[in-house]
Design a protein around this motif. Structure first.
Motif, short mmCIF file in Angstrom:
data_model
loop_
_atom_site.label_atom_id
_atom_site.label_comp_id
_atom_site.label_asym_id
_atom_site.label_seq_id
_atom_site.Cartn_x
_atom_site.Cartn_y
_atom_site.Cartn_z
N GLN A 22 47.34 -68.10 58.97
CA GLN A 22 47.75 -69.51 58.93
C GLN A 22 49.02 -69.74 59.73
O GLN A 22 49.26 -70.85 60.20
CB GLN A 22 47.97 -69.94 57.47
CG GLN A 22 48.48 -71.36 57.36
CD GLN A 22 48.84 -71.73 55.95
OE1 GLN A 22 47.96 -71.86 55.12
NE2 GLN A 22 50.12 -71.90 55.67
N PHE B 66 47.63 -65.82 54.86
CA PHE B 66 48.90 -66.47 55.19
C PHE B 66 49.32 -66.11 56.61
O PHE B 66 49.75 -66.97 57.38
CB PHE B 66 49.97 -66.06 54.18
CG PHE B 66 51.30 -66.72 54.40
CD1 PHE B 66 51.43 -68.10 54.23
CD2 PHE B 66 52.41 -65.99 54.77
CE1 PHE B 66 52.66 -68.73 54.43
CE2 PHE B 66 53.64 -66.60 54.97
CZ PHE B 66 53.76 -67.98 54.80
N TRP C 186 55.49 -69.79 52.23
CA TRP C 186 54.67 -68.92 51.38
C TRP C 186 54.45 -69.55 50.00
O TRP C 186 53.34 -69.49 49.47
CB TRP C 186 55.32 -67.54 51.24
CG TRP C 186 54.68 -66.69 50.18
CD1 TRP C 186 55.20 -66.39 48.95
CD2 TRP C 186 53.39 -66.07 50.24
NE1 TRP C 186 54.31 -65.61 48.25
CE2 TRP C 186 53.18 -65.40 49.02
CE3 TRP C 186 52.38 -66.02 51.20
CZ2 TRP C 186 52.03 -64.68 48.73
CZ3 TRP C 186 51.22 -65.31 50.91
CH2 TRP C 186 51.05 -64.65 49.69
N HIS D 237 53.46 -74.42 57.74
CA HIS D 237 52.58 -73.27 57.72
C HIS D 237 53.31 -71.95 57.50
O HIS D 237 52.69 -70.91 57.35
CB HIS D 237 51.73 -73.21 59.01
CG HIS D 237 52.53 -73.07 60.26
ND1 HIS D 237 52.98 -74.15 60.96
CD2 HIS D 237 52.95 -71.98 60.92
CE1 HIS D 237 53.66 -73.73 62.02
NE2 HIS D 237 53.65 -72.41 62.02
N PHE E 194 51.84 -72.22 50.19
CA PHE E 194 50.57 -71.55 50.46
C PHE E 194 50.02 -70.94 49.17
O PHE E 194 48.85 -71.11 48.83
CB PHE E 194 50.78 -70.47 51.53
CG PHE E 194 49.56 -69.63 51.79
CD1 PHE E 194 48.61 -70.04 52.70
CD2 PHE E 194 49.37 -68.44 51.12
CE1 PHE E 194 47.48 -69.27 52.95
CE2 PHE E 194 48.25 -67.66 51.36
CZ PHE E 194 47.30 -68.09 52.27
N SER F 231 48.73 -77.45 56.02
CA SER F 231 49.89 -77.72 55.18
C SER F 231 51.05 -78.27 56.02
O SER F 231 51.06 -78.12 57.25
CB SER F 231 50.32 -76.45 54.45
OG SER F 231 50.70 -75.48 55.39
#
Length: 165
Positions: A26, A23, A45, A42, A48, A39
């Motif tokens: 990302q 994460f 959470w 980004h 994700f 996504s």
């Protein structure tokens, strides 16, 4: 230094403890721009985690964490997209340019015998295109789609690996 780094790459199954690190990687704006097809947010959470929970639950996916010198530096996946077997990877930006993606992809492909194998990269993602070409992929097509990271349509190359390297 690069020779030592290259010899210390380990691939192992992804586990839930890797997700906060993925994460963090990302969230890098430049990495998102280069990946292009990411996504919508980004920094979300929950989205994700939902996405990765689906990946972890899918037994048809092969999901490997890339480790260098005991550090999680990224991940590499085998999955199906558009009905074709495809590979994808994400390396933390601080590890770019060190040969890690190339070494990890070469090792990963040794364990996936299905050919042809496909990959995609934004046309302007020179680093990823170089990695894929070093691993035997050749450009065989083009496509485009909306990029959440860029807020516009982005052209991409479709690459194919027909033989075992």
């Amino acid at each position: 230094m690069e020779g030592n780094l290259m010899s210390s790459i380990i691939l192992r199954n992804v586990n839930e403890d890797d997700l906060p690190i993925f994460f963090k990687y990302q969230q890098n704006r430049e990495a998102n721009y280069m990946a292009a097809f990411t996504s919508k947010d980004h920094n979300d959470w929950d989205s994700f985690l939902t996405h990765w929970t689906k990946i972890l639950m899918n037994e048809d996916f092969i999901k490997q964490t890339i480790i260098v010198d005991s550090n999680v530096v990224g991940h590499i996946l085998k999955f199906e997209q558009f009905g074709e077997p495809e590979v994808s990877y994400w390396i933390g930006k601080e590890y770019w340019g060190k040969g890690i993606a190339t070494k990890a992809l070469r090792e990963f492909l040794k364990h996936i015998s299905i050919r042809p194998r496909y990959a995609r990269a934004a046309k302007d993602n020179a680093g990823s295109l170089k990695v894929l070409e070093k691993c035997g992929f050749v450009i065989t097509g083009e496509d485009s789609g909306f990029s959440n990271a860029r807020g516009e349509d982005v052209e991409e190359f479709i690459l194919t690996l027909d033989k075992n390297e």
